[in-house]
Design a protein around this motif. Structure first.
Motif, PDB file in Angstrom:
ATOM      1  N   LEU A 236       0.820  -1.354  -0.159  1.00 46.49           N
ATOM      2  CA  LEU A 236      -0.099  -0.444  -0.310  1.00 46.49           C
ATOM      3  C   LEU A 236       0.934   1.325   0.032  1.00 46.49           C
ATOM      4  N   GLY A 237       1.642   1.062   0.264  1.00 45.07           N
ATOM      5  CA  GLY A 237       2.782   2.627   0.713  1.00 45.07           C
ATOM      6  C   GLY A 237       3.911   2.166  -0.413  1.00 45.07           C
ATOM      7  N   PRO A 238       5.028   1.965  -0.409  1.00 49.01           N
ATOM      8  CA  PRO A 238       5.847   2.061  -1.335  1.00 49.01           C
ATOM      9  C   PRO A 238       6.123   1.936  -2.505  1.00 49.01           C
ATOM     10  N   GLU A 239       5.534  -0.062  -2.478  1.00 47.76           N
ATOM     11  CA  GLU A 239       4.771  -0.187  -4.044  1.00 47.76           C
ATOM     12  C   GLU A 239       3.658   0.419  -4.650  1.00 47.76           C
ATOM     13  N   LYS A 240       3.151   1.547  -3.769  1.00 43.11           N
ATOM     14  CA  LYS A 240       1.794   2.103  -4.418  1.00 43.11           C
ATOM     15  C   LYS A 240       0.659   0.999  -5.389  1.00 43.11           C
ATOM     16  N   ARG A 241       0.993   0.021  -4.713  1.00 35.38           N
ATOM     17  CA  ARG A 241      -0.787  -0.892  -5.007  1.00 35.38           C
ATOM     18  C   ARG A 241      -1.699  -0.194  -5.192  1.00 35.38           C
ATOM     19  N   VAL A 242      -2.625  -0.683  -5.967  1.00 33.15           N
ATOM     20  CA  VAL A 242      -4.387  -0.148  -5.960  1.00 33.15           C
ATOM     21  C   VAL A 242      -5.013  -1.869  -6.030  1.00 33.15           C
ATOM     22  N   PHE A 243      -6.127  -1.260  -4.378  1.00 30.89           N
ATOM     23  CA  PHE A 243      -6.469  -2.518  -4.266  1.00 30.89           C
ATOM     24  C   PHE A 243      -8.015  -1.396  -5.113  1.00 30.89           C
ATOM     25  N   SER A 244      -9.193  -2.175  -5.275  1.00 33.48           N
ATOM     26  CA  SER A 244     -10.594  -0.939  -5.511  1.00 33.48           C
ATOM     27  C   SER A 244     -11.638  -1.416  -5.117  1.00 33.48           C
ATOM     28  N   ASP A 245     -11.185  -2.182  -3.553  1.00 35.33           N
ATOM     29  CA  ASP A 245     -12.542  -2.312  -2.966  1.00 35.33           C
ATOM     30  C   ASP A 245     -11.752  -2.248  -1.142  1.00 35.33           C
ATOM     31  N   MET A 246     -11.238  -1.407  -0.771  1.00 38.01           N
ATOM     32  CA  MET A 246     -10.222  -0.848   0.129  1.00 38.01           C
ATOM     33  C   MET A 246     -11.201  -1.311   1.672  1.00 38.01           C
ATOM     34  N   SER A 247     -12.049  -1.818   1.604  1.00 35.85           N
ATOM     35  CA  SER A 247     -12.906  -2.288   2.406  1.00 35.85           C
ATOM     36  C   SER A 247     -12.771  -3.692   3.117  1.00 35.85           C
ATOM     37  N   ARG A 248     -12.448  -4.203   2.437  1.00 29.22           N
ATOM     38  CA  ARG A 248     -11.958  -5.883   1.676  1.00 29.22           C
ATOM     39  C   ARG A 248     -10.503  -5.324   2.111  1.00 29.22           C
ATOM     40  N   VAL A 249      -9.878  -4.481   2.030  1.00 27.96           N
ATOM     41  CA  VAL A 249      -8.413  -4.891   2.764  1.00 27.96           C
ATOM     42  C   VAL A 249      -8.124  -3.935   3.877  1.00 27.96           C
ATOM     43  N   ASN A 250      -9.508  -3.445   4.559  1.00 29.06           N
ATOM     44  CA  ASN A 250      -8.784  -3.339   5.782  1.00 29.06           C
ATOM     45  C   ASN A 250      -9.893  -4.609   6.612  1.00 29.06           C
ATOM     46  N   ASN A 251     -10.318  -4.916   6.055  1.00 30.30           N
ATOM     47  CA  ASN A 251     -10.968  -6.118   7.339  1.00 30.30           C
ATOM     48  C   ASN A 251      -9.990  -7.620   7.489  1.00 30.30           C
ATOM     49  N   ARG A 252      -9.486  -7.447   5.873  1.00 27.86           N
ATOM     50  CA  ARG A 252      -8.046  -8.631   6.115  1.00 27.86           C
ATOM     51  C   ARG A 252      -7.304  -7.748   7.102  1.00 27.86           C
ATOM     52  N   LEU A 253      -6.913  -6.821   7.176  1.00 31.49           N
ATOM     53  CA  LEU A 253      -6.230  -6.055   7.814  1.00 31.49           C
ATOM     54  C   LEU A 253      -6.057  -6.180   9.636  1.00 31.49           C
ATOM     55  N   LYS A 254      -7.802  -6.102   9.858  1.00 33.71           N
ATOM     56  CA  LYS A 254      -8.327  -6.456  10.829  1.00 33.71           C
ATOM     57  C   LYS A 254      -8.128  -8.031  11.704  1.00 33.71           C
ATOM     58  N   ARG A 255      -8.411  -8.611  10.980  1.00 32.15           N
ATOM     59  CA  ARG A 255      -7.859  -9.966  11.290  1.00 32.15           C
ATOM     60  C   ARG A 255      -6.261 -10.305  11.160  1.00 32.15           C
ATOM     61  N   ILE A 256      -5.438  -9.595  10.530  1.00 33.04           N
ATOM     62  CA  ILE A 256      -4.208  -9.885  11.220  1.00 33.04           C
ATOM     63  C   ILE A 256      -3.773  -9.598  12.081  1.00 33.04           C
ATOM     64  N   ALA A 257      -4.711  -8.088  12.682  1.00 31.84           N
ATOM     65  CA  ALA A 257      -4.493  -7.524  14.187  1.00 31.84           C
ATOM     66  C   ALA A 257      -4.593  -8.142  15.088  1.00 31.84           C
ATOM     67  N   ARG A 258      -5.581  -9.214  14.722  1.00 39.38           N
ATOM     68  CA  ARG A 258      -6.460 -10.134  16.054  1.00 39.38           C
ATOM     69  C   ARG A 258      -5.666 -10.927  16.285  1.00 39.38           C
ATOM     70  N   ARG A 259      -4.605 -11.574  15.363  1.00 42.51           N
ATOM     71  CA  ARG A 259      -3.722 -12.349  15.630  1.00 42.51           C
ATOM     72  C   ARG A 259      -2.958 -12.152  16.270  1.00 42.51           C
ATOM     73  N   ILE A 260      -2.094 -10.698  15.730  1.00 46.99           N
ATOM     74  CA  ILE A 260      -1.241 -10.053  16.569  1.00 46.99           C
ATOM     75  C   ILE A 260      -1.427  -9.850  18.166  1.00 46.99           C
ATOM     76  N   SER A 261      -3.416  -9.705  18.103  1.00 52.48           N
ATOM     77  CA  SER A 261      -3.402  -9.186  19.716  1.00 52.48           C
ATOM     78  C   SER A 261      -3.487 -10.391  20.756  1.00 52.48           C
ATOM     79  N   GLU A 262      -3.637 -11.657  19.709  1.00 57.10           N
ATOM     80  CA  GLU A 262      -4.369 -13.158  20.432  1.00 57.10           C
ATOM     81  C   GLU A 262      -2.790 -13.852  20.782  1.00 57.10           C
ATOM     82  N   SER A 263      -1.862 -13.126  19.515  1.00 59.71           N
ATOM     83  CA  SER A 263      -0.329 -14.050  20.479  1.00 59.71           C
ATOM     84  C   SER A 263       0.298 -12.929  21.352  1.00 59.71           C
TER      85      SER A 263
END
Length: 325
Positions: free
Chosen positions: A296-323
Motif C-alpha cells: 500500500l505504501g512504497p509499491e503503491k499497489r491499487v486495490f479497488s475495494d479498500m473495505s476488503r483490504v481493511n477487513n484483512r488488516l483487522k484479521r491480522i491485527a486480531r492474530r497479533i493481539s492474540e499472540s
C-alpha cells in the motif's frame, strides 16, 4: 466489460448461449481478476478473466496438469473445463481465461468454523496433498521460506523505519504502528529460526499456497469445493496447513491443534512438520501486516475495494493481539 467479449470467450466451450451472466466480484478481488456466474439452464459455471500477465508459466503448468487429475479422482475443486480446442486456459484479447463448474455454498470467514467444518476442511486438504503428491513431487528448498527470509532481511535493514513514517491513505494509522511495532519486536529471534528452516531440503509437491479461508466453501458442515489455484507452486504442504489453519485460528483458538489432528488421520504429520507449521504461522502473524504496508505504501499497489483490504488488516491485527495475550 463488454458482453460481446464474454460471449466470444464462452463460444470456446461446448455450452450453449447463456441464460444469464452475472458479475461476481469484477475488479474487486485482491488479484484484480474478474469473475462472472454463468447460467446455462440448470448448469452453473464460473468464468474467470485473469489479471494481466497471470498466471505465471510454472503455475499454468501445475493448474493444467495437476488439477484435472485430482478432480478426476472425485475431489471437489474449481478445475478449469476443456475448451473445444482442448485447452484448459485460453487466451483472448490479451488475457487468459478459464471456465469451471460453479462451487455451491459459502466460506467461513468472519465467524468461528465449526468442529465438523474444520474436520471436513482438513480431510479435504489431506486428500488434496495425497493426490497432488502422486501427480508431481520433488525434493528441494522451500520457495516460500526463502521469500520470507528475504523479506525479513529487507525489514532488518531499513524498510521498517520507512514503513512507520509512510503517508498511507485509507487505513487506520493505529494499524500501521501495530504492524511495525510488533514486527520490530519479533524479527530478532524469528529471523534466526527462519534462516535455519530455509537452509533445509523438504519434500515438495504442488501446493495451493494462497489457501485462505475465503477460498474453502461449505454446504452446511461439509466442504463443497475449493477455489482459486492462481498461486500454485512446488513447496512444502506445511505452507497450506499454516495458511488455512491460521485463518481459522482467528476465531477459534484450537483451530491449529485440532485441525492437525484431523489432517494427521489421513496424512501423517511429523513433529518436524508441526514445528515448521508453527514457524509459518509465526511468520504470517509477524510479516503479513508489514507486507500489506509495503504494497500500500512504497509499491503503491491499487486495490479497488479498500473495505476488503481493511477487513484483512483487522484479521491480522486480531492474530497479533492474540499472540500478545
Amino acid at each position: 466489460m463488454k458482453s460481446d467479449l464474454i460471449i466470444r470467450v464462452l463460444r470456446q466451450y461446448e455450452i450453449r448461449q447463456p441464460d444469464c451472466v452475472t458479475p461476481i466480484s469484477t475488479g474487486r478481488g485482491f488479484s484484480g481478476a474478474n469473475l462472472w456466474k454463468i447460467e446455462v439452464g440448470s448448469d452453473l459455471y464460473c468464468l474467470k478473466q485473469w489479471t494481466q500477465g497471470m498466471p505465471k508459466a510454472k503455475t499454468r503448468d501445475l493448474i493444467t496438469t495437476v488439477l484435472p487429475q485430482i478432480s478426476s479422482r472425485g475431489l471437489d475443486l474449481a478445475c478449469p473445463i476443456e475448451s473445444v480446442e482442448g485447452g484448459l486456459l485460453i487466451r483472448i484479447a490479451g488475457r487468459i481465461w478459464d471456465l469451471s463448474r460453479w462451487i455451491n455454498g459459502s466460506p467461513v470467514v468472519d465467524t468461528a468454523v465449526s468442529e465438523n467444518q474444520l474436520q471436513s476442511a482438513m480431510e479435504w486438504l489431506a486428500s488434496y496433498h495425497n493426490l497432488a503428491g502422486e501427480v508431481c513431487s520433488s525434493q528441494g528448498f522451500s520457495p516460500s521460506l526463502e521469500y520470507r527470509m528475504e523479506l525479513t532481511r529487507k525489514l532488518h535493514e531499513n524498510t521498517l523505519v520507512k514503513l512507520a513514517n509512510y503517508p498511507y491513505e485509507g487505513i487506520d494509522p493505529e494499524l500501521v504502528q501495530l504492524f511495525v511495532g510488533f514486527a520490530s519486536k519479533q524479527l530478532g529471534n524469528f529471523s534466526v529460526a527462519l534462516k535455519m528452516a530455509a537452509s533445509q531440503l523438504y519434500p515438495l509437491l504442488p501446493v495451493i499456497a494462497d489457501l485462505w479461508s475465503d477460498h474453502v466453501f461449505f454446504v452446511q458442515d461439509r466442504v463443497s469445493g475449493v477455489i482459486d489455484f492462481g498461486a500454485m507452486k512446488m513447496d512444502t504442504p506445511c505452507l497450506d496447513l499454516a495458511r488455512l489453519l491460521g485463518c481459522y485460528q482467528t476465531h477459534l483458538d484450537s483451530a491449529i491443534s485440532k485441525g492437525l489432528e484431523y489432517y494427521h488421520a489421513l496424512r501423517p504429520v511429523s513433529e518436524a512438520q508441526r514445528q515448521l507449521i508453527e514457524l509459518y504461522d509465526r511468520a504470517y502473524v509477524t510479516l503479513a501486516g508489514v507486507q500489506w504496508l509495503i504494497w500500500l505504501g512504497p509499491e503503491k499497489r491499487v486495490f479497488s475495494d479498500m473495505s476488503r483490504v481493511n477487513n484483512r488488516l483487522k484479521r491480522i491485527a486480531r492474530r497479533i493481539s492474540e499472540s500478545n495475550s
